[in-house]
Design a protein around this motif. Structure first.
Motif, mmCIF file in Angstrom:
data_model
loop_
_atom_site.group_PDB
_atom_site.id
_atom_site.type_symbol
_atom_site.label_atom_id
_atom_site.label_comp_id
_atom_site.label_asym_id
_atom_site.label_seq_id
_atom_site.Cartn_x
_atom_site.Cartn_y
_atom_site.Cartn_z
ATOM 1 N N GLU A 221 4.526 7.215 2.607
ATOM 2 C CA GLU A 221 3.279 6.464 2.544
ATOM 3 C C GLU A 221 3.328 5.249 3.483
ATOM 4 O OE1 GLU A 221 2.339 7.620 -2.136
ATOM 5 O OE2 GLU A 221 2.873 5.562 -1.589
ATOM 6 N N ARG B 97 -15.016 0.400 -2.941
ATOM 7 C CA ARG B 97 -14.794 1.850 -2.895
ATOM 8 C C ARG B 97 -16.042 2.614 -2.454
ATOM 9 N NH1 ARG B 97 -10.126 3.632 -5.121
ATOM 10 N NH2 ARG B 97 -8.883 2.152 -6.327
ATOM 11 N N GLU C 138 -8.585 -0.901 -2.924
ATOM 12 C CA GLU C 138 -8.491 -1.728 -4.122
ATOM 13 C C GLU C 138 -7.952 -3.117 -3.782
ATOM 14 O OE1 GLU C 138 -9.033 -2.959 -7.897
ATOM 15 O OE2 GLU C 138 -9.730 -1.070 -7.003
ATOM 16 N N LEU C 139 -6.949 -3.165 -2.921
ATOM 17 C CA LEU C 139 -6.407 -4.464 -2.514
ATOM 18 C C LEU C 139 -7.438 -5.290 -1.755
ATOM 19 C CD1 LEU C 139 -2.772 -3.566 -1.377
ATOM 20 C CD2 LEU C 139 -3.407 -5.144 -3.209
ATOM 21 N N VAL D 62 -4.043 8.416 -0.982
ATOM 22 C CA VAL D 62 -3.457 7.417 -1.869
ATOM 23 C C VAL D 62 -3.295 6.071 -1.171
ATOM 24 C CG1 VAL D 62 -1.063 8.109 -1.334
ATOM 25 C CG2 VAL D 62 -1.595 6.987 -3.510
ATOM 26 N N VAL D 63 -2.895 6.075 0.071
ATOM 27 C CA VAL D 63 -2.756 4.823 0.807
ATOM 28 C C VAL D 63 -4.129 4.189 1.011
ATOM 29 C CG1 VAL D 63 -2.013 3.772 2.980
ATOM 30 C CG2 VAL D 63 -0.639 5.577 1.940
ATOM 31 N N ARG E 133 -5.351 2.660 -2.341
ATOM 32 C CA ARG E 133 -4.700 1.384 -2.662
ATOM 33 C C ARG E 133 -5.216 0.267 -1.760
ATOM 34 N NH1 ARG E 133 0.789 4.171 -2.590
ATOM 35 N NH2 ARG E 133 0.967 5.093 -4.663
ATOM 36 N N VAL F 63 0.820 -1.213 0.000
ATOM 37 C CA VAL F 63 0.000 0.000 0.000
ATOM 38 C C VAL F 63 0.855 1.265 0.000
ATOM 39 C CG1 VAL F 63 -1.958 -1.095 1.134
ATOM 40 C CG2 VAL F 63 -0.203 0.009 2.526
ATOM 41 N N ARG G 40 4.228 3.103 -1.476
ATOM 42 C CA ARG G 40 5.290 3.058 -2.492
ATOM 43 C C ARG G 40 6.431 4.010 -2.178
ATOM 44 N NH1 ARG G 40 1.331 2.946 -7.860
ATOM 45 N NH2 ARG G 40 0.295 0.954 -7.325
#
Length: 380
Positions: free
Chosen positions: A46, A285, A203-204, A196-197, A200, A40, A42
């Motif tokens: 993060e 989401r 989505e994961l 952003v974290v 991700r 999560v 990158r």
């Protein structure tokens, strides 16, 4: 004594299940977040965000594991002695992995080296993955039965080692546990991390929830068509003094599904364990991350509850000497001990719950990159 001995045993079986569910939900998202940490985040910032979502609360969540162990020790001493001895190496492996978490939290950001931080990120990943896998493997072995027994003086003997526990069905259960807790951790990160974290993680969660759904369904099908299962055929009296050798147990393929015939309401537990990940696959989401986190928690409770109901009244079945199996009826402490502990639980458990709720209220809100970077001395 206002509650009879048999009822006290059932109450403590329910309380033990409650503590295990509490551990799986509260410490489960810690483990799941650690499993997802390298994926999560990158950038260093993060990953620090992900770490700081669980850093302030993981110690409190670990209390549920301690409470569960303490409850087994006091309420089910025979179970404590047999399981902690037989699964000794597995538990050492879990403890070694759990030790990586506080060390990783404290030391990960002490040096600016990218190699140093990346190494600790993967050690934190291992600190989440190994306990999740081992706990699931242990549950799988309970459903199969563990090769152990007692002699006439109730001295336990064991016919297995660490690698014997890693059989196909138990590993499948371990993968169910990993996928389930990774999903729960992802939903927590989607709730507590910044943009952003959180995105991700959301989505994961779709993919981990899909794995949870398929693996749990596969485990149920395997169990339904396997020869696993035990039944008490004679000698077990619910209100009698504890004596693991005062009964006769026989193998009974399909017996683990029998309790759902006796208690139709319990069928909702495996259904919950399937519906929750399905919802997370379809709605990763959604605009209500708190609702999805609750959905994940309910799914975790459904899976743990399914395990407990399937085994009842067994606590630790024996595959080599079935009559040595430990059950709710013959592995408990005395009636007085259970009663005194119940009174103590009635006083202190609400305090623990109230304090936990207060802590999470104080720490409400998302962890952002800006907050982590602006407070280098007070964040991990």
């Amino acid at each position: 004594m206002p509650i009879d001995y048999a009822t006290l045993k059932v109450i403590w079986w329910l309380l033990l299940g409650t503590l295990l569910v509490g551990f799986a939900i509260m410490d489960g998202f810690d483990l799941g977040a650690a499993i997802l940490l390298p994926f999560v985040g990158r950038t260093d910032a993060e990953r620090r965000v992900a770490i700081n979502t669980v850093g302030p609360v993981w110690e409190g969540n670990q209390v549920w594991l301690i409470l569960g162990g303490g409850a087994i020790f006091a309420a089910w001493p025979a179970l404590y002695a047999a399981s902690f001895s037989g699964f000794y190496l597995a538990m050492l492996l879990v403890l070694a992995a759990l030790i990586l978490r506080p060390v990783g939290f404290k030391f990960r950001s002490k040096m600016p080296s990218a190699t140093w931080r990346s190494t600790w990120d993967w050690l934190l990943f291992a600190g989440g993955l190994v306990p999740a896998l081992v706990f699931g493997v242990a549950m799988g072995n309970l459903l199969e039965g563990v090769p152990f027994g007692f002699d006439s003086e109730l001295r336990a003997h064991y016919e297995f080692g660490l690698f014997d526990l890693l059989n196909p069905f138990a590993l499948l259960c371990g993968l169910v546990s990993v996928a389930m807790l990774a999903t729960h951790g992802a939903r927590y990160l989607a709730l507590k991390a910044d943009g952003v974290v959180a995105a991700r993680a959301a989505e994961l969660s779709r993919w981990t929830a899909l794995g949870w759904l398929l693996l749990f369904a596969a485990g149920g099908c395997w169990l339904a068509h396997s020869g696993y299962g035990y039944r008490i055929s004679a000698g077990a009296l619910a209100g009698a003094a504890s004596d693991p050798l005062a009964k006769t147990v026989v193998t009974a393929p399909g017996a683990w599904l029998g309790n759902y015939q006796l208690w139709p309401v319990a069928r909702g537990l495996p259904v919950l364990g399937l519906i929750a990940p399905l919802v997370l696959v379809l709605l990763p989401r959604a605009r209500a991350p708190g609702t999805l986190f609750v959905c994940s928690a309910l799914g975790v409770a459904g899976v743990i509850g399914t395990m407990g109901v399937s085994l009842f009244p067994f606590l630790l079945p024996s595959s080599s000497e079935p009559s040595s199996s430990l059950t709710v009826w013959d592995a408990s402490s005395s009636a007085r001990t259970l009663w005194i502990m119940l009174l103590a639980t009635a006083v202190f458990l609400p305090i623990v719950l109230a304090y936990t709720a207060w802590v999470y209220r104080v720490l409400r809100g998302r962890v952002t990159v800006a907050h982590v970077e602006a407070n280098p001395d007070s964040t991990y």
